[in-house]
Every structure is written in C-alpha cells, then in structure tokens.
Design a protein around this motif. Structure first.
Motif, mmCIF file in Angstrom:
data_model
loop_
_atom_site.group_PDB
_atom_site.id
_atom_site.type_symbol
_atom_site.label_atom_id
_atom_site.label_comp_id
_atom_site.label_asym_id
_atom_site.label_seq_id
_atom_site.Cartn_x
_atom_site.Cartn_y
_atom_site.Cartn_z
ATOM 1 N N LEU A 74 10.373 4.146 4.051
ATOM 2 C CA LEU A 74 10.178 4.027 2.606
ATOM 3 C C LEU A 74 9.346 5.160 2.023
ATOM 4 N N PHE A 75 8.881 6.072 2.880
ATOM 5 C CA PHE A 75 8.002 7.142 2.423
ATOM 6 C C PHE A 75 8.527 8.500 2.871
ATOM 7 N N ASP A 76 8.431 9.479 1.972
ATOM 8 C CA ASP A 76 8.904 10.820 2.298
ATOM 9 C C ASP A 76 8.032 11.467 3.368
ATOM 10 N N ASP A 77 6.748 11.139 3.364
ATOM 11 C CA ASP A 77 5.805 11.707 4.328
ATOM 12 C C ASP A 77 4.775 10.625 4.660
ATOM 13 N N ILE A 78 4.915 9.997 5.821
ATOM 14 C CA ILE A 78 4.018 8.892 6.152
ATOM 15 C C ILE A 78 2.576 9.357 6.330
ATOM 16 N N ASN A 79 2.373 10.592 6.735
ATOM 17 C CA ASN A 79 1.011 11.095 6.919
ATOM 18 C C ASN A 79 0.291 11.252 5.577
ATOM 19 N N LYS A 80 1.015 11.745 4.571
ATOM 20 C CA LYS A 80 0.413 11.853 3.235
ATOM 21 C C LYS A 80 0.147 10.463 2.657
ATOM 22 N N ALA A 81 1.088 9.564 2.871
ATOM 23 C CA ALA A 81 0.894 8.194 2.387
ATOM 24 C C ALA A 81 -0.315 7.558 3.058
ATOM 25 N N TRP A 82 -0.484 7.816 4.365
ATOM 26 C CA TRP A 82 -1.604 7.229 5.087
ATOM 27 C C TRP A 82 -2.933 7.804 4.604
ATOM 28 N N ALA A 83 -2.967 9.074 4.250
ATOM 29 C CA ALA A 83 -4.198 9.674 3.725
ATOM 30 C C ALA A 83 -4.638 8.962 2.448
ATOM 31 N N ILE A 84 -3.677 8.565 1.617
ATOM 32 C CA ILE A 84 -4.003 7.798 0.405
ATOM 33 C C ILE A 84 -4.525 6.416 0.788
ATOM 34 N N MET A 85 -3.914 5.813 1.788
ATOM 35 C CA MET A 85 -4.385 4.509 2.269
ATOM 36 C C MET A 85 -5.846 4.596 2.716
ATOM 37 N N GLU A 86 -6.181 5.651 3.402
ATOM 38 C CA GLU A 86 -7.560 5.838 3.870
ATOM 39 C C GLU A 86 -8.520 5.946 2.691
ATOM 40 N N GLU A 87 -8.086 6.617 1.619
ATOM 41 C CA GLU A 87 -8.920 6.714 0.413
ATOM 42 C C GLU A 87 -9.146 5.332 -0.203
ATOM 43 N N LEU A 88 -8.096 4.537 -0.243
ATOM 44 C CA LEU A 88 -8.197 3.198 -0.833
ATOM 45 C C LEU A 88 -9.151 2.315 -0.038
ATOM 46 N N LYS A 89 -9.162 2.477 1.276
ATOM 47 C CA LYS A 89 -10.110 1.731 2.105
ATOM 48 C C LYS A 89 -11.542 2.187 1.818
ATOM 49 N N THR A 90 -11.747 3.484 1.727
ATOM 50 C CA THR A 90 -13.078 4.014 1.433
ATOM 51 C C THR A 90 -13.589 3.506 0.089
ATOM 52 N N GLU A 91 -12.690 3.400 -0.866
ATOM 53 C CA GLU A 91 -13.055 2.949 -2.212
ATOM 54 C C GLU A 91 -13.222 1.437 -2.313
ATOM 55 N N GLY A 92 -12.815 0.701 -1.285
ATOM 56 C CA GLY A 92 -12.972 -0.751 -1.293
ATOM 57 C C GLY A 92 -11.858 -1.506 -1.981
ATOM 58 N N LEU A 93 -10.803 -0.811 -2.440
ATOM 59 C CA LEU A 93 -9.678 -1.516 -3.046
ATOM 60 C C LEU A 93 -8.862 -2.257 -1.994
ATOM 61 N N ALA A 94 -8.939 -1.780 -0.755
ATOM 62 C CA ALA A 94 -8.360 -2.471 0.393
ATOM 63 C C ALA A 94 -9.417 -2.513 1.476
ATOM 64 N N LYS A 95 -9.785 -3.702 1.908
ATOM 65 C CA LYS A 95 -10.835 -3.818 2.926
ATOM 66 C C LYS A 95 -10.373 -3.274 4.268
ATOM 67 N N SER A 96 -9.083 -3.421 4.548
ATOM 68 C CA SER A 96 -8.515 -2.941 5.798
ATOM 69 C C SER A 96 -7.128 -2.392 5.503
ATOM 70 N N ILE A 97 -6.658 -1.464 6.329
ATOM 71 C CA ILE A 97 -5.348 -0.865 6.100
ATOM 72 C C ILE A 97 -4.543 -0.839 7.395
ATOM 73 N N GLY A 98 -3.228 -0.964 7.262
ATOM 74 C CA GLY A 98 -2.374 -0.977 8.440
ATOM 75 C C GLY A 98 -0.953 -0.603 8.090
ATOM 76 N N VAL A 99 -0.039 -0.921 8.993
ATOM 77 C CA VAL A 99 1.366 -0.562 8.819
ATOM 78 C C VAL A 99 2.244 -1.757 9.163
ATOM 79 N N SER A 100 3.510 -1.614 8.824
ATOM 80 C CA SER A 100 4.485 -2.670 9.120
ATOM 81 C C SER A 100 5.796 -2.015 9.519
ATOM 82 N N ASN A 101 6.434 -2.565 10.533
ATOM 83 C CA ASN A 101 7.723 -2.061 11.013
ATOM 84 C C ASN A 101 7.648 -0.626 11.526
#
Length: 294
Positions: free
Chosen positions: A118-145
């Motif tokens: 579902l993502f053109d670049d999973i590494n770039k998408a994951w970098a955004i996920m890491e930012e969201l965790k740092t900011e507290g919008l997501a307490k934990s982050i992971g993947v599916s499938n």
C-alpha cells in the motif's frame, strides 16, 4: 461483562497490549458496527482493532463518545493504508490525523502500516511512523501483513523496531516456509505477532486434518473448538489474537478462550501444529503472499 481480567503482552517498547482484541474488519468492514462495538465493550473487550481501510472508524468514535469508561483502560489500534489510495491516503501522518478525528481521541495506542503493497516506499512511510511515536500521537508503532523480505528492507533504515506484525495465522499456514522464516525473524527482533483469522480451519477451510484433533482436545477440556484454536494461536507465538464476531454470545466465548480457558499443554499445541501440515490454506492478502505456500 466478563469478570476475568485480560492478560497482556509487553511489547518491545514497554507498552502492554491485551492478548485478545475485537476487530472492526471482516464482517464489520464498511458497515455501521456500533452495536457490535458496544456489545464487545460490554462483554469485556478492552482492545479495539481498527483500520483506515475498514471505513468504519467514525462508528467507533460515536460509541466512544457515549462510553463512560476511562481512556487509559482502552487499547485502540489503527492501521494506515488503502487499496488504490491517493498520496494523502498513503501518508501515515495525514491518515492518523483524520482517524483521530473520526474516533474522537487524542492518540492511538498502536498504529500499523497495513500492508507493504500500500506504500510506494515503506522506509519513508516508517520514518513518518517513528515521528508519530516520538510526538505521542501513537504510543507504539508496528506493521501488518509484512513478509520476511519487507521486514528486512525496513530493517535497513529503522530507528524504532516495529512492536508488532499482524498477520493471518492458523495451523494451515503456520507451517509454510515463508511464514516459518517470518516468525523466526520476528522472534529475533522481539516483534510480537498479532494473529488474525486464527479460527479459519473451522469456517473458511472446514473438514481438514486439524478439525478432528481440535475437536478431541475441546471435548477433553470441556470447551469449544474455536477456543482451542484461539488458544493455539496465542500460545504458538506468545502473542495476541484478534476476533471479529458480531454475535454477542460468540464474542463472550472467544474472549473466554484467553481469560478463562486453561492453557493448552505443549503436547496439544504440537498436535495441532502437526495436523495443520496436512493442508495449506490462506484467505487474506493473497496479493502479498501469493496463492501457494512458499
């Protein structure tokens, strides 16, 4: 409400997740599922498993707006990504901002990339996920499938190791070589497995070699077949299971597979695993995994 407490699994970042959750996918997908969310909460579920792709998070928001419990007693999971999604729908930040509005919460407990396709670049998408965790919008982050190759690609750049990988898992696919490799890789990196469709041998692929073994164990323990398979999935991975029944009685039965039913012995777990090798079956995410075992 179930009086028995739900045991938890501690993720690699210290966040505790209930061992069983109620999902808004499958029969709930795209539908007004407010009655089923309400009955799940009343039954005793505290972990609610949602996704942008399911198209029903607004109904969860409606239920939570009327719910009288404490936010800290809930565990809310959301997933990013949508089939044929626009650029905005592939942006984990933009999607989460919208989802938080839909569910009327300030943060989610766990946020996942829904599929590597579902993502053109999973590494770039994951970098955004890491930012969201740092900011507290997501307490934990992971993947599916995510497959073995997807996790290895992600590992090239990750700063935060995914806390979970949510995959279809039951005795008819756990023996496939690509799944075995994936489970080993997740264990090596302390990534918890969340098993969805754990009771597939009963309803999606009935009459196979697992059914007789499960029925015998269930009869000996005085429990239901589905409870045995839920216990198997949780014990096979030391992880989490997700169920989606819209029937209140079955919601209760499935919850009690984790909260009340005595654990399977290692021999029983192994018997089910061995029986599962007699058939290969997968229902979901065939575009990711392919039609046959690899």
């Amino acid at each position: 409400m179930s009086s028995a407490p739900i045991p938890t699994v501690t993720l690699n970042d210290g966040i505790k997740i209930p061992k069983i959750g109620y999902g808004l996918g499958t029969s709930n997908k795209g539908k007004d599922c407010r009655p089923y969310i309400q009955s799940a909460l009343e039954t005793g579920y505290t972990y609610l498993d949602c996704a942008y792709m399911y198209g029903n998070s607004n109904y969860l928001g409606d239920v939570l707006a009327e719910w009288k419990g404490k936010r800290e007693d809930l565990f809310v999971l959301q997933k990013c990504g949508k089939d044929d999604g626009s650029a905005d729908e592939k942006d984990p930040r933009k999607v989460l901002v919208q989802l938080l509005k839909d569910i009327k919460l300030d943060y989610v407990d766990l946020y996942l990339l829904h599929s590597p396709l579902l993502f053109d670049d999973i590494n770039k998408a994951w970098a955004i996920m890491e930012e969201l965790k740092t900011e507290g919008l997501a307490k934990s982050i992971g993947v599916s499938n995510f497959r073995e190759q997807d996790l290895l690609k992600l590992k090239e750049t990750w700063k935060v190791v995914p806390s979970v990988n949510q995959i279809e898992l039951h005795p008819y696919n756990a023996h496939a070589p690509n799944v075995v490799r994936l489970l080993d890789l997740c264990k090596e990196n302390d990534i918890t497995i969340q098993a969805y469709s754990p009771i597939a041998p009963l309803f999606r692929s009935p009459g196979g070699p697992v059914n007789e073994v499960v029925a015998t164990i269930a009869r000996d323990k005085g429990v239901e077949d589905s409870q045995v398979l839920l216990a198997w999935a949780a014990q096979r991975t030391n992880g989490v299971v997700v169920t989606t029944s819209t029937n209140r009685e079955r919601q209760q039965i499935q919850l009690e597979a984790i909260t009340k039913v005595s654990p399977l012995s290692q021999e029983e777990v192994d018997q089910i695993s061995e029986a599962g090798k007699g058939r290969y079956f997968r229902w979901f995410q065939k575009d990711v995994w392919g039609e046959v075992k690899q």
